[in-house]
Design an enzyme around this catalytic site. Structure first.
Site, short mmCIF file in Angstrom:
data_model
loop_
_atom_site.label_atom_id
_atom_site.label_comp_id
_atom_site.label_asym_id
_atom_site.label_seq_id
_atom_site.Cartn_x
_atom_site.Cartn_y
_atom_site.Cartn_z
N GLY A 89 39.62 12.30 5.24
CA GLY A 89 38.21 12.61 5.02
C GLY A 89 37.89 12.64 3.54
N CYS A 90 36.92 13.42 3.16
CA CYS A 90 36.47 13.50 1.77
C CYS A 90 37.60 13.99 0.87
CB CYS A 90 35.29 14.45 1.67
SG CYS A 90 34.71 14.73 -0.02
#
Length: 226
Positions: free
Chosen positions: A53-54
């Protein structure tokens, strides 16, 4: 980019960057079949690479772990050279937002880092984590040799027993890590009042802290940053 006030509905559409469709191509298949590259160690410190993810979130999680010297945000897993935040967000580079984890193997071993990887995310979410959607946010765990690959597969199999849905994380041979732009480094620490950080990154970090308190650095046991 993320400086609007968030509510429950807008959070679904707000991401660490743009949301795109998955775009795996033939060059990506070549990467999956490539020989892994081993990152050089320095002063007794090793390097490991994860995408989940981020990268703002992942960097903060690993930097809270005892034995981790530093986590650096960047890009890996793709087929283009010199990826940037803008180009990776198109979903056409094959790269995912990733982190380089620099750690002391005498304090925290690779298997523990792999357990952190699976335990700090929803390992069944395809092409993203939370509100961050697109192939640039997919979960990847990189191996540098057969020993690491075996460790990853062993941990993944144990994790899979806990879920009804299949584990979405890719297992890829490490090729190269491209460091992200300077403003992405230590983003959560430097931007504590950013709405995305407050509503996504910090809660994710604190969930990890609650799950793995025994792995935290001494100064990371407080959840006062919420």
């Amino acid at each position: 980019m993320k400086f609007l006030l968030l509510n429950f509905i807008s959070l679904i559409f707000l991401a660490c960057g743009n949301q795109t469709k998955d775009n795996n191509s033939n060059p990506q298949k070549e990467i999956a079949n490539a020989e892994p590259v081993e990152a050089s160690s320095q002063n007794g410190l090793e390097k490991a690479y994860f995408a989940s993810g981020c990268f703002w979130c992942v960097e903060a999680i690993y930097e809270s772990v005892e034995g981790v010297e530093e986590a650096i945000s960047g890009y890996s897993g793709g087929h283009t050279k010199n990826p940037t935040y803008k180009s990776s967000n198109t979903g056409r580079t094959g790269h995912a937002e990733a982190v380089e984890v620099i750690y002391d193997p005498e304090v925290v071993d690779f298997k523990t880092l792999v357990e952190i990887f699976f335990g700090s995310q929803d390992p069944t979410q395809v092409n993203g984590q939370g509100p961050d959607r697109g192939s640039q946010y997919r979960s990847i765990i990189f191996y540098q040799n057969e020993e690491q690959k075996n460790i990853i597969e062993e941990v993944k199999a144990k994790v899979a027993e806990k879920y009804d849905e299949p584990i979405a994380a890719e297992i890829l041979p490490f090729q190269k890590f491209w460091k992200a732009e300077d403003y992405h480094q230590n983003y959560e620490k430097n931007n504590p009042n950013n709405p995305y950080i407050r509503n996504v990154s910090i809660p994710r970090l604190n969930r990890f802290k609650s799950k793995f308190p025994e792995l935290l650095k001494e100064n990371q046991h407080s959840n006062s940053s919420e």
